[in-house]
Design a protein around this motif. Structure first.
Motif, PDB file in Angstrom:
ATOM      1  N   TYR A  30     -19.386 -16.388   1.797  1.00  8.58           N
ATOM      2  CA  TYR A  30     -19.381 -17.341   2.899  1.00  8.58           C
ATOM      3  C   TYR A  30     -20.030 -16.646   4.078  1.00  8.58           C
ATOM      4  O   TYR A  30     -19.400 -15.905   4.803  1.00  8.58           O
ATOM      5  CB  TYR A  30     -17.941 -17.746   3.199  1.00  8.58           C
ATOM      6  CG  TYR A  30     -17.754 -18.785   4.267  1.00  8.58           C
ATOM      7  CD1 TYR A  30     -18.715 -19.740   4.537  1.00  8.58           C
ATOM      8  CD2 TYR A  30     -16.591 -18.813   5.012  1.00  8.58           C
ATOM      9  CE1 TYR A  30     -18.521 -20.696   5.520  1.00  8.58           C
ATOM     10  CE2 TYR A  30     -16.383 -19.763   5.992  1.00  8.58           C
ATOM     11  CZ  TYR A  30     -17.351 -20.702   6.238  1.00  8.58           C
ATOM     12  OH  TYR A  30     -17.172 -21.638   7.208  1.00  8.58           O
TER      13      TYR A  30
ATOM     14  N   SER B 213     -10.952 -10.503   0.496  1.00  9.53           N
ATOM     15  CA  SER B 213     -10.630 -11.888   0.164  1.00  9.53           C
ATOM     16  C   SER B 213      -9.708 -11.883  -1.054  1.00  9.53           C
ATOM     17  O   SER B 213     -10.001 -11.209  -2.040  1.00  9.53           O
ATOM     18  CB  SER B 213     -11.909 -12.654  -0.160  1.00  9.53           C
ATOM     19  OG  SER B 213     -12.818 -12.581   0.921  1.00  9.53           O
TER      20      SER B 213
ATOM     21  N   SER C 120      -8.420 -18.115   6.331  1.00 12.04           N
ATOM     22  CA  SER C 120      -8.448 -18.725   5.010  1.00 12.04           C
ATOM     23  C   SER C 120      -9.594 -19.715   4.966  1.00 12.04           C
ATOM     24  O   SER C 120     -10.085 -20.162   5.998  1.00 12.04           O
ATOM     25  CB  SER C 120      -7.114 -19.419   4.695  1.00 12.04           C
ATOM     26  OG  SER C 120      -6.865 -20.427   5.644  1.00 12.04           O
ATOM     27  N   ASP C 121     -10.019 -20.025   3.751  1.00 16.56           N
ATOM     28  CA  ASP C 121     -11.159 -20.910   3.592  1.00 16.56           C
ATOM     29  C   ASP C 121     -11.111 -21.558   2.216  1.00 16.56           C
ATOM     30  O   ASP C 121     -10.409 -21.084   1.324  1.00 16.56           O
ATOM     31  CB  ASP C 121     -12.462 -20.124   3.758  1.00 16.56           C
ATOM     32  CG  ASP C 121     -13.669 -21.027   3.929  1.00 16.56           C
ATOM     33  OD1 ASP C 121     -13.502 -22.140   4.449  1.00 16.56           O
ATOM     34  OD2 ASP C 121     -14.761 -20.609   3.542  1.00 16.56           O
ATOM     35  N   LYS C 122     -11.851 -22.625   2.059  1.00 13.19           N
ATOM     36  CA  LYS C 122     -12.034 -23.282   0.778  1.00 13.19           C
ATOM     37  C   LYS C 122     -13.456 -22.985   0.325  1.00 13.19           C
ATOM     38  O   LYS C 122     -14.408 -23.182   1.082  1.00 13.19           O
ATOM     39  CB  LYS C 122     -11.812 -24.783   0.910  1.00 13.19           C
ATOM     40  CG  LYS C 122     -11.960 -25.539  -0.390  1.00 13.19           C
ATOM     41  CD  LYS C 122     -11.698 -27.021  -0.192  1.00 13.19           C
ATOM     42  CE  LYS C 122     -11.859 -27.750  -1.506  1.00 13.19           C
ATOM     43  NZ  LYS C 122     -11.622 -29.198  -1.320  1.00 13.19           N
TER      44      LYS C 122
ATOM     45  N   SER D  81     -13.009 -19.200  11.396  1.00  9.14           N
ATOM     46  CA  SER D  81     -11.813 -19.361  10.566  1.00  9.14           C
ATOM     47  C   SER D  81     -10.789 -18.261  10.788  1.00  9.14           C
ATOM     48  O   SER D  81      -9.736 -18.258  10.164  1.00  9.14           O
ATOM     49  CB  SER D  81     -12.212 -19.362   9.085  1.00  9.14           C
ATOM     50  OG  SER D  81     -13.096 -20.417   8.816  1.00  9.14           O
TER      51      SER D  81
ATOM     52  N   TRP E  58     -18.168 -18.065   9.484  1.00 12.61           N
ATOM     53  CA  TRP E  58     -16.816 -17.776   9.031  1.00 12.61           C
ATOM     54  C   TRP E  58     -15.954 -17.171  10.130  1.00 12.61           C
ATOM     55  O   TRP E  58     -14.734 -17.198  10.049  1.00 12.61           O
ATOM     56  CB  TRP E  58     -16.828 -16.867   7.804  1.00 12.61           C
ATOM     57  CG  TRP E  58     -17.439 -15.519   8.003  1.00 12.61           C
ATOM     58  CD1 TRP E  58     -18.757 -15.194   7.844  1.00 12.61           C
ATOM     59  CD2 TRP E  58     -16.776 -14.320   8.370  1.00 12.61           C
ATOM     60  NE1 TRP E  58     -18.943 -13.858   8.093  1.00 12.61           N
ATOM     61  CE2 TRP E  58     -17.751 -13.291   8.420  1.00 12.61           C
ATOM     62  CE3 TRP E  58     -15.455 -13.991   8.670  1.00 12.61           C
ATOM     63  CZ2 TRP E  58     -17.446 -11.982   8.746  1.00 12.61           C
ATOM     64  CZ3 TRP E  58     -15.156 -12.688   8.994  1.00 12.61           C
ATOM     65  CH2 TRP E  58     -16.138 -11.694   9.026  1.00 12.61           C
TER      66      TRP E  58
END
Length: 70
Positions: free
Chosen positions: A22, A63, A41-43, A29, A26
């Protein structure tokens, strides 16, 4: 069924499931925490799974995600 921790270490958030990095915005986030580590956090845009990440002072990003295995 048990859970296993999957981790990816890079200079930016990286999905532990599919290894998609990503690289865009980012930094938006990130949630500041007490101490030196920031977290977020991320999708994943590639596989759709959620993962968490920690940003360390040297710029290294860990991550992580818990995944079920049979």
């Amino acid at each position: 069924m048990s859970k296993h921790l999957h981790i990816a270490i890079a200079r930016c958030p990286k999905c532990p499931a599919c290894q998609q990095e990503y690289v865009d915005d980012w930094h938006h986030s990130i949630r500041r925490t007490v101490g030196f580590v920031a977290e977020g956090s991320d999708k994943c845009a590639n596989c759709g799974k959620f993962y968490a990440f920690d940003v360390y002072p040297g710029g290294e990003v860990h991550s992580t995600m818990w995944r079920k295995s049979a």
